[in-house]
Design a protein around this motif. Structure first.
Motif, PDB file in Angstrom:
ATOM      1  N   VAL A 280       0.871  -1.178   0.000  1.00 32.77           N
ATOM      2  CA  VAL A 280       0.000   0.000   0.000  1.00 32.77           C
ATOM      3  C   VAL A 280       0.904   1.223   0.000  1.00 32.77           C
ATOM      4  CG1 VAL A 280      -1.776   1.290   1.231  1.00 32.77           C
ATOM      5  CG2 VAL A 280      -1.818  -1.207   1.256  1.00 32.77           C
ATOM      6  N   ILE A 281       0.706   2.107  -0.971  1.00 39.15           N
ATOM      7  CA  ILE A 281       1.538   3.302  -1.088  1.00 39.15           C
ATOM      8  C   ILE A 281       0.642   4.526  -0.933  1.00 39.15           C
ATOM      9  CG2 ILE A 281       3.044   4.632  -2.608  1.00 39.15           C
ATOM     10  CD1 ILE A 281       3.882   1.954  -3.869  1.00 39.15           C
ATOM     11  N   GLN A 282       0.939   5.340   0.072  1.00 43.54           N
ATOM     12  CA  GLN A 282       0.149   6.534   0.350  1.00 43.54           C
ATOM     13  C   GLN A 282       0.975   7.783   0.106  1.00 43.54           C
ATOM     14  OE1 GLN A 282      -1.214   6.092   4.397  1.00 43.54           O
ATOM     15  NE2 GLN A 282      -2.718   4.503   3.879  1.00 43.54           N
ATOM     16  N   VAL A 283       0.282   8.870  -0.254  1.00 40.93           N
ATOM     17  CA  VAL A 283       0.948  10.166  -0.446  1.00 40.93           C
ATOM     18  C   VAL A 283       0.351  11.155   0.545  1.00 40.93           C
ATOM     19  CG1 VAL A 283       1.374  12.058  -2.044  1.00 40.93           C
ATOM     20  CG2 VAL A 283       1.358   9.704  -2.891  1.00 40.93           C
ATOM     21  N   LYS A 284       1.196  11.674   1.450  1.00 43.14           N
ATOM     22  CA  LYS A 284       0.755  12.633   2.453  1.00 43.14           C
ATOM     23  C   LYS A 284       1.741  13.785   2.544  1.00 43.14           C
ATOM     24  CE  LYS A 284      -1.726   9.364   5.447  1.00 43.14           C
ATOM     25  NZ  LYS A 284      -1.794   8.772   6.815  1.00 43.14           N
ATOM     26  N   VAL A 288       5.858  10.260  -0.003  1.00 42.72           N
ATOM     27  CA  VAL A 288       5.344   8.964  -0.448  1.00 42.72           C
ATOM     28  C   VAL A 288       5.686   7.927   0.605  1.00 42.72           C
ATOM     29  CG1 VAL A 288       5.297   7.261  -2.312  1.00 42.72           C
ATOM     30  CG2 VAL A 288       5.736   9.669  -2.837  1.00 42.72           C
ATOM     31  N   ASN A 293       0.955  -4.774   2.941  1.00 40.55           N
ATOM     32  CA  ASN A 293      -0.405  -5.219   3.223  1.00 40.55           C
ATOM     33  C   ASN A 293      -0.390  -5.950   4.559  1.00 40.55           C
ATOM     34  OD1 ASN A 293      -2.800  -6.813   3.359  1.00 40.55           O
ATOM     35  ND2 ASN A 293      -3.009  -6.684   1.149  1.00 40.55           N
ATOM     36  N   ASP A 402      -1.098  -0.990  -4.211  1.00 38.10           N
ATOM     37  CA  ASP A 402      -2.278  -0.124  -4.207  1.00 38.10           C
ATOM     38  C   ASP A 402      -1.792   1.307  -4.021  1.00 38.10           C
ATOM     39  OD1 ASP A 402      -4.728   1.013  -4.065  1.00 38.10           O
ATOM     40  OD2 ASP A 402      -5.338   0.083  -2.177  1.00 38.10           O
ATOM     41  N   THR A 403      -1.926   2.127  -5.060  1.00 41.30           N
ATOM     42  CA  THR A 403      -1.438   3.502  -5.026  1.00 41.30           C
ATOM     43  C   THR A 403      -2.612   4.472  -5.164  1.00 41.30           C
ATOM     44  OG1 THR A 403      -1.177   3.844  -7.424  1.00 41.30           O
ATOM     45  CG2 THR A 403       0.570   2.605  -6.285  1.00 41.30           C
ATOM     46  N   PRO A 404      -2.404   5.759  -4.913  1.00 39.83           N
ATOM     47  CA  PRO A 404      -3.484   6.741  -5.109  1.00 39.83           C
ATOM     48  C   PRO A 404      -3.994   6.783  -6.548  1.00 39.83           C
ATOM     49  CG  PRO A 404      -1.716   7.681  -3.797  1.00 39.83           C
ATOM     50  CD  PRO A 404      -1.213   6.365  -4.295  1.00 39.83           C
ATOM     51  N   ASN A 405      -3.209   6.245  -7.481  1.00 40.76           N
ATOM     52  CA  ASN A 405      -3.601   6.253  -8.893  1.00 40.76           C
ATOM     53  C   ASN A 405      -4.111   4.896  -9.358  1.00 40.76           C
ATOM     54  OD1 ASN A 405      -2.510   9.006  -9.275  1.00 40.76           O
ATOM     55  ND2 ASN A 405      -0.548   8.001  -8.929  1.00 40.76           N
TER      56      ASN A 405
END
Length: 487
Positions: A280-284, A288, A293, A402-405
């Motif tokens: 799981v890749i999140q951008v905050k 990045v 998981n 799983d990325t924001p895109n």
């Protein structure tokens, strides 16, 4: 005469734990869950710690092994090393399942329907046909593939009927039954021996008085090669027709199905599968953040019950059966510890690799634009992490993030590089995107040849050979210019 001598030899051997680790690393999330479940079933000394617990005090238990005047069990291992609480060093940081995991619903994944074979048998049994011909027709239906085609030679079927069914017939008779019975069944086109015959069987079921249908039938029957090669001018000249007439005929042909058996269930039961991302890749706040998981991070520990059993057997120093039981428990405890270590190393390897990938492709994860992808090969990530290239290859194999895109396939992030006219290294994926964009905007009446594409991409700063254009085009499943032509 025999002689003895010493010889030093340097070699490499993989420890069992290393082999186990390599196998675990290349598993994606679903396979890892299955492997973990199998290991838990096979090794009762391994268990999942469902709740965090305080460290147990085994001092009194350890003291029981140090009474004066007693001897230890005569085995090749130290019993004491298995009687401490190994949670702090072997447990992982998160539970096996997240709190919002939904229960698996088997019923929603199963569907059932009639097969093409059963559907055709129902129809042939209603036909006015004698008993022997019916058996031949049934045998023909049984030889159809899932698309509804008869791929076998009629002569081979005649031989099979004689040897396996005891039916002696001729090639002409089998062809007659095929054409007058099997090919008359629904859906139209079933029993065809090739694409041309399949399309003809369908078009002949339509109203022949219609001009477009009649022309389509003639083209399929007499100009099939010209049609498949899109030699439209040749067809127009052959039938002395206008371009609009050909368009209408092609429209009728496009409504035909090349796989008439595709709407039927061939296995009766089908299972819908979904992709479970491994990362799981999140951008905050412009950062990045890569994560595993939660299903890749089970909380494992050595069974306390097995420790108690080992303690019990250790009190009996003389019983051969107890010694054998202690050895068995030792093997299971060893396996459990090795497995927990392998799981921890797997998590560290996965996390370090995805962290390196995210760092290398930070611009892409921030923007979501594939043109921001930097050229990246396995060696680049291996250099950052210090792992071997083969380890990186195992990590990215069959893994998704799983990325924001959206969900992406990790291997899609890797690509070779080429140097543009400005001396900058650009990803081959970027070049393929430009190539696809140019072809999508071309005049379909006059598609661009590979030579023309070379010129256009060169104007955009990509100096690529024609054979490279052809290779990229094939990788993108784009046909040659002649086959992209439309009216």
């Amino acid at each position: 005469m025999l002689k003895q001598h010493l010889q030093l030899k340097l070699g490499q051997k993989l420890a069992p734990q290393q082999i186990q680790l390599m196998k675990l690393i290349q598993l994606h999330t679903l396979e890892f869950e299955e492997e973990l479940e199998r290991e838990l079933e096979e090794n009762p000394a391994l268990e999942i710690a469902k709740e965090e617990s305080k460290e147990d005090d085994y001092s009194s238990l350890e003291d029981s092994f140090e009474t004066e005047g007693t001897e230890s069990i005569e085995t090749d291992f130290d019993v004491d090393q298995y009687l401490y609480d190994d949670e702090p060093s072997y447990k992982t940081s998160s539970s096996n399942y997240s709190s919002d995991d939904e229960e698996f619903d088997n019923e929603s994944l199963l569907t059932e329907g009639q097969s093409l074979y059963d559907y055709l048998l129902e129809q042939i049994h209603l036909a006015n046909i004698n008993k022997e011909d019916l058996k031949i027709a049934e045998y023909l239906i049984g030889n159809l593939d899932t698309d509804g085609y008869l791929r076998r030679e009629i002569k081979s079927i005649v031989d099979d009927l004689a040897f396996s069914q005891g039916i002696y017939t001729t090639k002409e008779n089998v062809e007659d039954i095929l054409e007058n019975y099997v090919q008359k069944l629904d859906p139209p086109g079933v029993g065809a021996r090739g694409l041309q015959e399949c399309l003809l069987l369908q078009i002949e079921k339509k109203v022949s008085s219609d001009k477009a249908v009649s022309l389509a039938a003639n083209i399929l029957r007499h100009q099939f090669d010209a049609l498949t090669n899109k030699h439209y001018n040749k067809i127009i000249q052959k039938y002395d027709i206008e371009e609009e007439d050909l368009k209408d005929a092609l429209d009728e042909i496009s409504k035909l199905s090349p796989k008439v058996g595709g709407n039927f269930d061939t296995q009766t039961i089908t299972i819908n599968q979904e992709i479970i991302p491994d990362f799981v890749i999140q951008v905050k706040d412009g950062q990045v953040i890569p994560m595993l998981n939660s299903k890749n991070a089970p909380t494992l520990r050595v069974s306390e019950e097995y420790k108690d059993i080992l303690s019990t057997y250790s009190h009996d120093k003389n019983s051969a059966e107890h010694k054998q039981a202690a050895l068995f428990i030792k093997q299971k405890l060893d396996a459990a510890k090795w497995y927990i270590d392998a799981i921890n190393q797997r998590q560290n390897t996965l996390l370090q690799t995805i962290t390196a990938i995210v760092k290398f492709q930070k611009d892409y994860f921030l923007t979501g634009d594939e043109k921001s992808l930097r050229p990246m090969i396995l060696k680049d990530i291996a250099d950052i992490t210090g792992f071997d290239i083969s380890t990186i290859s195992r990590v990215v194999k069959s893994k998704y993030a799983d990325t924001p895109n959206g969900i992406i396939y990790l291997k899609d992030l890797f690509s070779d590089s080429l140097t543009n006219d400005d001396g900058e290294e650009v990803s081959t994926k970027e070049i393929k995107m430009h190539l696809q964009e140019v072809i999508s905007k071309e005049n379909k009446r006059k598609p661009l040849t590979d030579d023309a594409l070379v010129v256009i991409l060169k104007e955009q700063g990509y100096n690529i050979a024609r054979r490279t254009i052809a290779k990229y085009r094939e990788q993108l499943n784009i046909p040659v210019a002649r086959l992209r032509k439309e009216l």
